[in-house]
Motif scaffolding. Structure first.
Motif, PDB file in Angstrom:
ATOM      1  N   PHE A  25       0.877  -1.173   0.000  1.00 50.10           N
ATOM      2  CA  PHE A  25       0.000   0.000   0.000  1.00 50.10           C
ATOM      3  C   PHE A  25       0.913   1.220   0.000  1.00 50.10           C
ATOM      4  N   LEU A  26       1.034   1.876  -1.160  1.00 47.70           N
ATOM      5  CA  LEU A  26       2.044   2.915  -1.337  1.00 47.70           C
ATOM      6  C   LEU A  26       1.490   4.313  -1.126  1.00 47.70           C
ATOM      7  N   GLY A  27       2.230   5.095  -0.325  1.00 45.65           N
ATOM      8  CA  GLY A  27       1.906   6.494  -0.100  1.00 45.65           C
ATOM      9  C   GLY A  27       2.985   7.392  -0.662  1.00 45.65           C
ATOM     10  N   ALA A  28       2.866   8.679  -0.392  1.00 42.61           N
ATOM     11  CA  ALA A  28       3.736   9.670  -1.016  1.00 42.61           C
ATOM     12  C   ALA A  28       5.212   9.438  -0.740  1.00 42.61           C
ATOM     13  N   GLY A  29       5.559   8.929   0.444  1.00 42.10           N
ATOM     14  CA  GLY A  29       6.959   8.729   0.789  1.00 42.10           C
ATOM     15  C   GLY A  29       7.663   7.716  -0.082  1.00 42.10           C
ATOM     16  N   ALA A  30       6.911   6.862  -0.774  1.00 44.74           N
ATOM     17  CA  ALA A  30       7.530   5.865  -1.644  1.00 44.74           C
ATOM     18  C   ALA A  30       8.223   6.515  -2.832  1.00 44.74           C
ATOM     19  N   GLY A  31       7.758   7.688  -3.217  1.00 47.03           N
ATOM     20  CA  GLY A  31       8.363   8.395  -4.340  1.00 47.03           C
ATOM     21  C   GLY A  31       9.219   9.571  -3.927  1.00 47.03           C
ATOM     22  N   ALA A  32       9.659   9.573  -2.680  1.00 48.30           N
ATOM     23  CA  ALA A  32      10.458  10.692  -2.171  1.00 48.30           C
ATOM     24  C   ALA A  32      11.698  10.918  -3.035  1.00 48.30           C
ATOM     25  N   GLY A  33      11.944  12.169  -3.361  1.00 48.85           N
ATOM     26  CA  GLY A  33      13.086  12.505  -4.194  1.00 48.85           C
ATOM     27  C   GLY A  33      12.752  12.598  -5.667  1.00 48.85           C
ATOM     28  N   HIS A  34      11.606  12.059  -6.050  1.00 53.80           N
ATOM     29  CA  HIS A  34      11.187  12.088  -7.450  1.00 53.80           C
ATOM     30  C   HIS A  34       9.883  12.849  -7.643  1.00 53.80           C
ATOM     31  N   LEU A  35       9.117  12.959  -6.592  1.00 54.59           N
ATOM     32  CA  LEU A  35       7.848  13.666  -6.656  1.00 54.59           C
ATOM     33  C   LEU A  35       7.827  14.774  -5.604  1.00 54.59           C
ATOM     34  N   PRO A  36       7.091  15.847  -5.857  1.00 50.29           N
ATOM     35  CA  PRO A  36       6.962  16.884  -4.825  1.00 50.29           C
ATOM     36  C   PRO A  36       6.188  16.346  -3.631  1.00 50.29           C
ATOM     37  N   THR A  37       6.572  16.760  -2.444  1.00 54.04           N
ATOM     38  CA  THR A  37       5.840  16.353  -1.250  1.00 54.04           C
ATOM     39  C   THR A  37       4.507  17.083  -1.190  1.00 54.04           C
ATOM     40  N   GLY A  38       3.600  16.573  -0.348  1.00 52.89           N
ATOM     41  CA  GLY A  38       2.327  17.255  -0.161  1.00 52.89           C
ATOM     42  C   GLY A  38       2.532  18.661   0.353  1.00 52.89           C
ATOM     43  N   ALA A  39       3.519  18.833   1.245  1.00 53.54           N
ATOM     44  CA  ALA A  39       3.803  20.163   1.788  1.00 53.54           C
ATOM     45  C   ALA A  39       4.295  21.109   0.698  1.00 53.54           C
ATOM     46  N   ALA A  40       5.122  20.594  -0.216  1.00 48.77           N
ATOM     47  CA  ALA A  40       5.631  21.422  -1.308  1.00 48.77           C
ATOM     48  C   ALA A  40       4.501  21.819  -2.257  1.00 48.77           C
ATOM     49  N   LEU A  41       3.624  20.874  -2.569  1.00 48.65           N
ATOM     50  CA  LEU A  41       2.474  21.184  -3.416  1.00 48.65           C
ATOM     51  C   LEU A  41       1.583  22.224  -2.756  1.00 48.65           C
ATOM     52  N   ALA A  42       1.392  22.057  -1.448  1.00 46.07           N
ATOM     53  CA  ALA A  42       0.527  22.981  -0.718  1.00 46.07           C
ATOM     54  C   ALA A  42       1.120  24.385  -0.709  1.00 46.07           C
ATOM     55  N   THR A  43       2.400  24.487  -0.405  1.00 52.86           N
ATOM     56  CA  THR A  43       3.046  25.793  -0.323  1.00 52.86           C
ATOM     57  C   THR A  43       3.024  26.504  -1.670  1.00 52.86           C
ATOM     58  N   ASP A  44       3.286  25.745  -2.732  1.00 55.39           N
ATOM     59  CA  ASP A  44       3.262  26.329  -4.065  1.00 55.39           C
ATOM     60  C   ASP A  44       1.869  26.866  -4.402  1.00 55.39           C
TER      61      ASP A  44
END
Length: 296
Positions: A25-44
């Motif tokens: 069951f994959l969440g955002a941390g599985a793609g760390a370093g390749h995808l923007p984090t939720g916090a980065a998306l939110a801030t943008d």
């Protein structure tokens, strides 16, 4: 940081993965370093749309504001998908400890994800398998993937697995679960009486142990999934699950308060029949790879 898994936990997990008796069951941390984090998306998004509150790193709340002000959720989701997910560089699936590549090695028929990317399917294809991607039809106007309509019932296999996107895929902006309203609508539809999850996905959730990679206790995603989707599984049928978790990032904490927090969270998870590995997805996969290599 101390790891909480016992040797028995590791042995059980490796047996289950090698036997295909496990549902990743994959969440955002599985793609760390390749995808923007939720916090980065939110801030943008917060900066772009003039979000007036202090919690600019909370994607669900920021996007709720964006949609409320813009009035067109599908349009805003499409803009976000094009800006942050289209044309992204894939991980190096030749690296044995890369999370998607590692999971793709095993004879697992069903992979679940709340991520919007296609990394898991790409990793499976890299292993010579033929994955099928399907999106949960939680949103208005959605229909069930035709693959589930076969008269004999759909049966994914180790060489032809399914990657089921519970929270949507960037290729279909309407399907993305992002705002607070999205999460509520998703939970109502999936955990309600609509029965929109196909039997093979319900079976993967209810009959096999789950391996959560890339979540934190604070995630809406993790809470909705575990409290909502698994609430209907009778206690005597529940399996022992495993989750890779990060402690809350609170730099002002002392070692004593961090240890107390970890002890509380470990007890909290244990009551939900979840064994915990404290660390990143990359750290977990590196250790798992070393242990698997030591078995041969």
């Amino acid at each position: 940081m101390a790891r909480s898994l016992t040797e028995a936990d590791w042995e059980r997990l490796m047996d289950q993965l090698q036997d295909g008796d496990c549902t990743p069951f994959l969440g955002a941390g599985a793609g760390a370093g390749h995808l923007p984090t939720g916090a980065a998306l939110a801030t943008d998004s917060a900066d772009e749309h003039g979000y007036p509150f202090k919690d600019k790193d909370d994607l669900t709340r920021v996007f709720q504001y964006v949609v409320s002000r813009g009035g067109d959720a599908v349009y805003e989701k499409g803009r976000l998908a094009r800006k942050h997910f289209h044309g992204i560089e894939q991980p190096d699936f030749t690296q044995a400890h890369e999370p998607h590549a590692l999971l793709a090695r095993f004879p697992i028929p069903v992979y679940l994800t709340t991520n919007y990317d296609g990394f898991m399917a790409a990793a499976l294809s890299n292993q010579g398998k033929q994955p099928h991607q399907a999106i949960c039809p939680w949103y208005a106007g959605a229909t069930q993937d035709p693959v589930f309509d076969t008269p004999a019932g759909y049966a994914p296999a180790a060489d032809k697995p399914i990657v089921y996107h519970l929270h949507g895929n960037s290729s279909e902006p309407r399907s993305l679960v992002i705002s607070e309203d999205d999460y509520l609508d998703f939970l109502v539809r999936v955990a309600g009486k609509q029965q929109i999850l196909p039997p093979v996905i319900e079976e993967a959730l209810g009959s096999r142990p789950l391996l959560f990679i890339g979540y934190s206790l604070q995630d809406w995603t993790f809470r909705v999934v575990f409290r909502g989707l698994l609430a209907t599984v009778p206690p005597h049928q529940q399996r022992r699950h495993m989750s890779v978790q990060l402690l809350p990032d609170r730099r002002d904490d002392t070692e004593e308060t961090r240890a107390a927090a970890q002890e509380y969270l470990a007890e909290y998870f244990d009551n939900m029949r979840i064994s915990i590995y404290w660390g990143t997805a990359q750290e977990f996969c590196t250790e798992l790879t070393a242990r698997l290599d030591g078995r041969t």
